[in-house]
Enzyme design. Structure first.
Site, mmCIF file in Angstrom:
data_model
loop_
_atom_site.group_PDB
_atom_site.id
_atom_site.type_symbol
_atom_site.label_atom_id
_atom_site.label_comp_id
_atom_site.label_asym_id
_atom_site.label_seq_id
_atom_site.Cartn_x
_atom_site.Cartn_y
_atom_site.Cartn_z
ATOM 1 N N ASP A 10 2.231 4.082 10.669
ATOM 2 C CA ASP A 10 2.809 3.465 9.462
ATOM 3 C C ASP A 10 4.334 3.305 9.526
ATOM 4 O O ASP A 10 5.071 4.310 9.517
ATOM 5 C CB ASP A 10 2.471 4.300 8.226
ATOM 6 C CG ASP A 10 0.981 4.561 8.060
ATOM 7 O OD1 ASP A 10 0.305 4.808 9.082
ATOM 8 O OD2 ASP A 10 0.501 4.549 6.919
ATOM 9 N N GLU A 41 1.979 -0.969 6.592
ATOM 10 C CA GLU A 41 1.735 -0.952 5.133
ATOM 11 C C GLU A 41 2.895 -0.431 4.304
ATOM 12 O O GLU A 41 2.941 -0.661 3.112
ATOM 13 C CB GLU A 41 0.477 -0.134 4.814
ATOM 14 C CG GLU A 41 0.694 1.362 4.964
ATOM 15 C CD GLU A 41 -0.169 2.202 4.026
ATOM 16 O OE1 GLU A 41 -0.873 1.641 3.196
ATOM 17 O OE2 GLU A 41 -0.093 3.434 4.138
ATOM 18 N N ASN A 42 3.833 0.305 4.913
ATOM 19 C CA ASN A 42 4.952 0.855 4.141
ATOM 20 C C ASN A 42 6.281 0.207 4.505
ATOM 21 O O ASN A 42 7.347 0.764 4.240
ATOM 22 C CB ASN A 42 5.060 2.368 4.362
ATOM 23 C CG ASN A 42 3.782 3.111 4.086
ATOM 24 O OD1 ASN A 42 3.092 3.548 5.004
ATOM 25 N ND2 ASN A 42 3.430 3.233 2.823
ATOM 26 N N HIS A 70 -1.866 -0.146 0.632
ATOM 27 C CA HIS A 70 -0.753 -0.909 0.039
ATOM 28 C C HIS A 70 -0.777 -2.391 0.439
ATOM 29 O O HIS A 70 0.234 -3.084 0.318
ATOM 30 C CB HIS A 70 0.586 -0.309 0.467
ATOM 31 C CG HIS A 70 0.818 1.074 -0.051
ATOM 32 N ND1 HIS A 70 0.700 1.405 -1.381
ATOM 33 C CD2 HIS A 70 1.142 2.228 0.583
ATOM 34 C CE1 HIS A 70 0.961 2.697 -1.541
ATOM 35 N NE2 HIS A 70 1.223 3.221 -0.360
ATOM 36 N N HIS A 154 -7.973 4.157 7.974
ATOM 37 C CA HIS A 154 -6.796 4.444 7.145
ATOM 38 C C HIS A 154 -7.267 5.352 6.016
ATOM 39 O O HIS A 154 -7.835 4.876 5.023
ATOM 40 C CB HIS A 154 -6.231 3.120 6.622
ATOM 41 C CG HIS A 154 -4.906 3.258 5.963
ATOM 42 N ND1 HIS A 154 -3.722 3.266 6.658
ATOM 43 C CD2 HIS A 154 -4.568 3.405 4.661
ATOM 44 C CE1 HIS A 154 -2.718 3.400 5.822
ATOM 45 N NE2 HIS A 154 -3.200 3.488 4.599
ATOM 46 N N HIS A 179 -2.240 6.628 7.620
ATOM 47 C CA HIS A 179 -2.103 6.884 6.181
ATOM 48 C C HIS A 179 -1.499 8.247 5.865
ATOM 49 O O HIS A 179 -0.738 8.348 4.918
ATOM 50 C CB HIS A 179 -3.439 6.740 5.433
ATOM 51 C CG HIS A 179 -3.364 7.053 3.965
ATOM 52 N ND1 HIS A 179 -2.727 6.225 3.067
ATOM 53 C CD2 HIS A 179 -3.832 8.112 3.238
ATOM 54 C CE1 HIS A 179 -2.810 6.765 1.847
ATOM 55 N NE2 HIS A 179 -3.471 7.902 1.933
ATOM 56 N N HIS A 181 0.599 9.990 7.729
ATOM 57 C CA HIS A 181 2.000 9.981 8.182
ATOM 58 C C HIS A 181 2.403 11.193 9.015
ATOM 59 O O HIS A 181 3.590 11.391 9.248
ATOM 60 C CB HIS A 181 2.962 9.843 6.989
ATOM 61 C CG HIS A 181 2.933 8.489 6.332
ATOM 62 N ND1 HIS A 181 3.990 7.994 5.609
ATOM 63 C CD2 HIS A 181 1.989 7.522 6.305
ATOM 64 C CE1 HIS A 181 3.695 6.796 5.143
ATOM 65 N NE2 HIS A 181 2.467 6.489 5.551
HETATM 66 FE FE LIG Z 1 1.223 4.773 5.014
HETATM 67 FE FE LIG Z 2 -1.797 4.268 3.160
#
Ligand SMILES: [Fe+2]
Ligand SMILES: [Fe+2]
Length: 267
Positions: A10, A41-42, A70, A154, A179, A181
């Site tokens: 991520d 996604e981030n 996200h 995820h 997801h 992290h």
């Molecule tokens: Fe994430």
């Molecule tokens: Fe996520």
């Protein structure tokens, strides 16, 4: 032929985007990487991905992109999800959800690589269909010539990710988790020939709580008073795995964790 895949966790905010660019500049030539898969996604200030950031990540060397819970936080990504071949939405969202469920990239060496992403259901929003059934359904639609298939789970729960690895062992080249992290130390090639890791770890500022300003998060946890969780700044790292795959059989032969450290004082 052996193909080398770099799977990157991520990307969080501006520090994540910058360390990704620097990390790919170094690692791709150094390891002879054929295909880079990135969870983005981030990217947009911690949530979602914008259309202009999509272009920048591709220009920086991301060949296939996934998102996550996200996925639709930045609505201008929707036309990109509908038109581009190399970015996917989670496959187990509602059937009407915009975006492709199989991403494809043709390597310079020739073989194509496919990516599929699914969301876990334990402790996760939004509600989704069964990720196991969804991945089975989508895999039937992967073009017959594509032997190298990468699946992202995820998800929050390690058990759900490990179960997905066993569910797909021998049928895909790589199963990686995202997801949470935090890089996990369980990378290995399963008996059937699928490389597996529970979490790639994030690509972003590690002087943080999962990429967010640590004082804000700790303060909120202690006081119960909500506050804006801004993206943190320091100790940016790019984390993921390098997987070698036999492009004829699609079986993985090795998986190795990598972590590129950017500027320790922030990017
Ligand atoms: Fe994430
Ligand atoms: Fe996520």
């Amino acid at each position: 032929m052996q193909l080398k895949l770099l799977c990157v966790g991520d990307v969080v905010g501006n520090p994540g985007r910058r360390v990704l660019k620097a990390g790919l500049e170094k690692l791709v030539p150094e390891h002879g990487i054929d295909c880079v898969i990135v969870n983005a996604e981030n990217s947009a200030a911690g949530s979602g991905l914008t259309a202009s950031q999509y272009k920048k990540l591709v220009a920086a060397g991301a060949n296939l992109l996934t998102l996550g819970d996200h996925v639709y936080r930045r609505r201008d990504i929707i036309p990109v999800l509908e038109s581009e071949e190399n970015i996917v939405r989670p496959a187990n969202l509602p059937m009407q959800a915009p975006g492709k469920q199989i991403g494809l990239f043709e390597t310079a060496a020739g073989p194509r690589v496919a990516v599929i992403s699914v969301l876990g259901r334990m402790f996760m929003k939004p509600p989704t269909d069964c990720p196991f059934a969804a991945v089975d359904r989508v895999m039937k639609k992967v073009p017959a010539d594509v032997k190298v298939v990468v699946v992202e789970i995820h998800a929050e729960a390690t058990s759900e990710k490990v179960a997905m690895g066993w569910h797909l062992d021998g049928r895909v080249s790589v199963v990686f988790g995202t997801h949470t992290h935090i890089p996990t130390a369980d990378e290995h090639v399963l008996p059937g020939g699928s490389a597996y890791i529970t979490d790639l770890g994030m690509t972003g500022p590690y002087d943080s709580v999962l990429g967010r300003d640590k004082q804000r998060v700790v303060g909120t946890m202690i006081s119960g008073v909500p506050s804006a969780f801004d993206v943190a700044e320091h100790d940016a790292r790019m984390c993921g795995v390098i997987v070698s795959v036999d492009s004829t059989t699609g079986k993985a032969t090795s998986i190795e964790r990598v972590c590129y450290h950017g500027d320790a004082h922030g990017m």
